[in-house]
Motif scaffolding. Structure first.
Motif, PDB file in Angstrom:
ATOM      1  N   UNK A   1       0.858  -1.191   0.000  1.00 26.76           N
ATOM      2  CA  UNK A   1       0.000   0.000   0.000  1.00 26.76           C
ATOM      3  C   UNK A   1       0.896   1.243   0.000  1.00 26.76           C
ATOM      4  N   UNK A   2       1.445   1.551  -1.159  1.00 25.48           N
ATOM      5  CA  UNK A   2       2.400   2.656  -1.295  1.00 25.48           C
ATOM      6  C   UNK A   2       1.681   3.994  -1.112  1.00 25.48           C
ATOM      7  N   UNK A   3       2.306   4.926  -0.378  1.00 24.92           N
ATOM      8  CA  UNK A   3       1.799   6.293  -0.311  1.00 24.92           C
ATOM      9  C   UNK A   3       2.292   7.030  -1.552  1.00 24.92           C
ATOM     10  N   UNK A   4       1.436   7.167  -2.547  1.00 21.20           N
ATOM     11  CA  UNK A   4       1.848   7.765  -3.811  1.00 21.20           C
ATOM     12  C   UNK A   4       2.042   9.280  -3.724  1.00 21.20           C
ATOM     13  N   UNK A   5       1.701   9.872  -2.588  1.00 19.61           N
ATOM     14  CA  UNK A   5       1.969  11.296  -2.379  1.00 19.61           C
ATOM     15  C   UNK A   5       3.358  11.534  -1.786  1.00 19.61           C
ATOM     16  N   UNK A   6       4.065  10.480  -1.413  1.00 18.21           N
ATOM     17  CA  UNK A   6       5.437  10.632  -0.944  1.00 18.21           C
ATOM     18  C   UNK A   6       5.582  11.300   0.412  1.00 18.21           C
ATOM     19  N   UNK A   7       4.571  11.215   1.266  1.00 18.92           N
ATOM     20  CA  UNK A   7       4.654  11.895   2.556  1.00 18.92           C
ATOM     21  C   UNK A   7       5.692  11.286   3.500  1.00 18.92           C
TER      22      UNK A   7
ATOM     23  N   UNK B   1      -5.522  16.833  -9.654  1.00 17.40           N
ATOM     24  CA  UNK B   1      -5.325  18.230  -9.268  1.00 17.40           C
ATOM     25  C   UNK B   1      -6.103  18.561  -8.000  1.00 17.40           C
ATOM     26  N   UNK B   2      -7.331  18.082  -7.899  1.00 20.06           N
ATOM     27  CA  UNK B   2      -8.143  18.383  -6.724  1.00 20.06           C
ATOM     28  C   UNK B   2      -7.579  17.730  -5.474  1.00 20.06           C
ATOM     29  N   UNK B   3      -7.121  16.508  -5.598  1.00 20.51           N
ATOM     30  CA  UNK B   3      -6.583  15.811  -4.427  1.00 20.51           C
ATOM     31  C   UNK B   3      -5.257  16.401  -3.988  1.00 20.51           C
ATOM     32  N   UNK B   4      -4.429  16.821  -4.948  1.00 19.68           N
ATOM     33  CA  UNK B   4      -3.177  17.474  -4.557  1.00 19.68           C
ATOM     34  C   UNK B   4      -3.466  18.820  -3.902  1.00 19.68           C
ATOM     35  N   UNK B   5      -4.442  19.558  -4.428  1.00 13.69           N
ATOM     36  CA  UNK B   5      -4.774  20.856  -3.845  1.00 13.69           C
ATOM     37  C   UNK B   5      -5.219  20.716  -2.396  1.00 13.69           C
ATOM     38  N   UNK B   6      -5.815  19.584  -2.044  1.00 12.68           N
ATOM     39  CA  UNK B   6      -6.313  19.385  -0.682  1.00 12.68           C
ATOM     40  C   UNK B   6      -5.208  18.998   0.302  1.00 12.68           C
ATOM     41  N   UNK B   7      -4.021  18.667  -0.182  1.00 15.23           N
ATOM     42  CA  UNK B   7      -2.930  18.288   0.715  1.00 15.23           C
ATOM     43  C   UNK B   7      -2.436  19.503   1.490  1.00 15.23           C
ATOM     44  N   UNK B   8      -2.155  19.372   2.788  1.00 18.62           N
ATOM     45  CA  UNK B   8      -1.599  20.496   3.548  1.00 18.62           C
ATOM     46  C   UNK B   8      -0.188  20.846   3.063  1.00 18.62           C
ATOM     47  N   UNK B   9       0.039  22.087   2.753  1.00 17.32           N
ATOM     48  CA  UNK B   9       1.359  22.528   2.295  1.00 17.32           C
ATOM     49  C   UNK B   9       2.427  22.253   3.343  1.00 17.32           C
ATOM     50  N   UNK B  10       2.066  22.360   4.628  1.00 18.08           N
ATOM     51  CA  UNK B  10       3.054  22.200   5.700  1.00 18.08           C
ATOM     52  C   UNK B  10       3.643  20.794   5.729  1.00 18.08           C
ATOM     53  N   UNK B  11       2.888  19.811   5.205  1.00 21.47           N
ATOM     54  CA  UNK B  11       3.401  18.443   5.212  1.00 21.47           C
ATOM     55  C   UNK B  11       4.626  18.296   4.320  1.00 21.47           C
ATOM     56  N   UNK B  12       4.818  19.206   3.384  1.00 17.26           N
ATOM     57  CA  UNK B  12       5.906  19.096   2.413  1.00 17.26           C
ATOM     58  C   UNK B  12       6.993  20.153   2.628  1.00 17.26           C
ATOM     59  N   UNK B  13       6.943  20.819   3.767  1.00 18.45           N
ATOM     60  CA  UNK B  13       8.001  21.765   4.100  1.00 18.45           C
ATOM     61  C   UNK B  13       9.314  20.994   4.255  1.00 18.45           C
ATOM     62  N   UNK B  14      10.435  21.510   3.771  1.00 21.78           N
ATOM     63  CA  UNK B  14      10.690  22.853   3.234  1.00 21.78           C
ATOM     64  C   UNK B  14      10.624  22.948   1.703  1.00 21.78           C
ATOM     65  N   UNK B  15      10.135  21.925   1.027  1.00 23.93           N
ATOM     66  CA  UNK B  15      10.235  21.896  -0.434  1.00 23.93           C
ATOM     67  C   UNK B  15       8.981  22.412  -1.143  1.00 23.93           C
TER      68      UNK B  15
END
Length: 502
Positions: free
Chosen positions: A220-226, A371-385
């Motif tokens: 069950x890969x996390x395809x969002x790379x969190x 696009x909609x699912x990526x837009x819903x991701x919290x930006x802070x989860x991907x800090x600092x990039x």
């Protein structure tokens, strides 16, 4: 991670030395037959090679057959039967196991005293009828071009694309096992090989004695790379903690965030192989990801690289880009010295991995859903990039397969049951590709799994030079329990270039 070659790499790291273009050629002939083995077919004493013929798609025999090649390295103590047979997959997907025969024979030389080593080239790779679709024979210039090329690959392969899945490859390994009369296997998977060996264990549980998963991730890969971005932050902090004051991890991360914002609007141009490229925020994410994967090499340069770039000295930044060859929107490389098939890699990923859209949807709907699912991701989860940069920089995550034409593929099921056998997971604590977090997730798929985290290294830790990790894996395969791991404490920290003086 996944789909990334350990020598280049959830994929290594990326689409590397390419197979000649052209449509896939599906071999014909009687499935299940074994061609005569040949002695000394790889530069390892006691090795024999052979092939088996199997259906391209077992559920659709009308699509023809394919050849699967293997190399069996026999144990040295010929006066006694082998105590077991270890089969290794080096990952990718798209890497050749046979091409690594000499390296594995050296790495597991102690095990070869009384164990055989079985190397099977995955279908579509090297000696196992290389697959080609003509779409990925040259490195696309942008992420968008890469995604389009992956879609074109699927179009050209057509129905034959269904033959290139982890399930079919796992069944190929079992076909070789059966032809050789081997009762059970000890499985050792590296990177994507951990995914493949988990699929094998699920499909053929009665044929598994033990499992070693190196740099692992779950089905069950996390395809969002969190988990990967969390690991990248952790790696930079750990490197600085162990640097005797050469850098401060939190400051490096803040500086990286500043540099990412700058590169988003003001990319840095450079050239690679005569081709004009640029370093934007996606490329920066790819660089840090790649250096963490190959740690200890390079990861200690990040503090000075970032600080220098903030001072408008891009020397180290460009050097790192030329070393890791990121695209503005992808993390593909072309410097892998062993046979690696990028078209097979893309096909397996698009067939098997979870999607971030409805598989049955038409392309416009897929694009909207992503696009909609990526837009819903919290930006802070991907800090600092930044979330757009991070979810665009890896070729086995994000929207890579959004243009894949097969709308009726089911993907690889992620649930069990899995065999109740001893399992060892090894993870480098600096690895952002397949971090310890995903290794623990992979371990939880099994009832009896132990996790050993290796300090100061990145991807596939058994390739560290001391031999400590390979010895731990060898001891586990022999005795089915984790041996003494005290040698891990002797692995030195990554050297850090002084970030203050850049």
């Amino acid at each position: 991670m996944k789909l990334i070659s350990k020598s280049s790499g959830l994929l290594v790291a990326g689409l590397a030395a390419v197979v000649a273009g052209g449509l896939v050629a599906v071999p014909t002939g009687r499935a299940g037959t074994m061609q005569k083995a040949s002695a000394e077919c790889v530069p390892v004493s006691g090795a024999v090679c052979g092939t088996v013929r199997v259906p391209l798609v077992r559920a659709r025999p009308g699509l023809g057959d394919i050849t699967v090649a293997y190399a069996l390295i026999k144990h040295r103590d010929t006066g006694r039967p082998a105590k077991g047979t270890v089969t290794i997959n080096p990952g990718g997907p798209g890497d050749s196991a046979i091409a690594s025969a000499s390296a594995y024979a050296r790495m597991f030389g102690g095990l070869l005293k009384d164990h055989d080593l079985l190397l099977v080239d995955p279908r579509g790779v090297n000696r196992s009828d290389p697959v080609g679709c003509g779409a990925l024979g040259s490195l696309p210039a942008t992420r968008e071009a890469f995604v389009r090329a992956v879609g074109e690959c699927g179009q050209r392969l057509g129905a034959a694309a269904r033959g290139y899945t982890s399930a079919e490859t796992a069944d190929d390994i079992d076909a070789v096992r059966a032809e050789l009369g081997i009762e059970r296997l000890d499985l050792l998977g590296e990177s994507y090989g951990t995914y493949l060996m988990t699929v094998y264990a699920k499909r053929h549980p009665e044929r598994v004695r033990s499992v070693v998963l190196s740099s692992a991730y779950p089905l069950a890969v996390d395809m969002w790379g969190r988990p990967n971005v969390r690991a990248a932050r952790r790696a930079l902090r750990l490197v600085c903690e162990r640097s005797a004051g050469a850098c401060d991890g939190d400051q490096v991360l803040r500086d990286t965030a500043r540099l990412a914002r700058r590169l988003r609007t003001r990319p840095v141009p450079y050239t690679l192989g005569g081709q004009r490229r640029r370093i934007d925020d996606t490329a920066l994410a790819s660089i840090v990801y790649g250096l963490a994967k190959t740690a200890p090499a390079g990861i200690g340069d990040v503090p000075a690289m970032v600080r220098g770039a903030l001072r408008s000295d891009n020397t180290l930044l460009i050097e790192a880009a030329q070393k890791t060859a990121p695209l503005s929107g992808s993390s593909l490389r072309q410097d892998d010295p062993q046979p690696f098939n990028p078209e097979l890699a893309a096909t397996v990923v698009c067939n098997d991995y979870p999607t971030l859209w409805n598989r049955t949807a038409a392309l416009p709907a897929r694009l909207r859903q992503f696009a909609a699912r990526r837009a819903a991701l919290p930006e802070r989860d991907y800090w600092p990039f930044g979330k757009r940069a991070w979810t665009s920089m890896s070729y086995d995550q994000g929207n890579t397969c959004v243009r894949w034409p097969d709308r009726h593929g089911t993907g690889q099921p992620t649930g069990g049951p899995f065999p109740d056998v001893p399992v060892l997971v090894t993870s480098g604590d600096l690895d952002a590709n397949t971090p310890t977090e995903t290794g623990r997730q992979a371990a939880r798929q099994f009832r009896r799994a132990a996790v050993v985290e290796v300090p100061n290294v990145g991807h596939v830790p058994e390739h560290e030079p001391s031999g400590c990790v390979a010895a731990v894996q060898t001891g586990f395969i022999r005795d089915l329990r984790v041996p003494d791991t005290s040698c891990l404490a002797d692995i030195p920290p990554a050297p850090v270039r002084d970030g203050q003086g850049a």
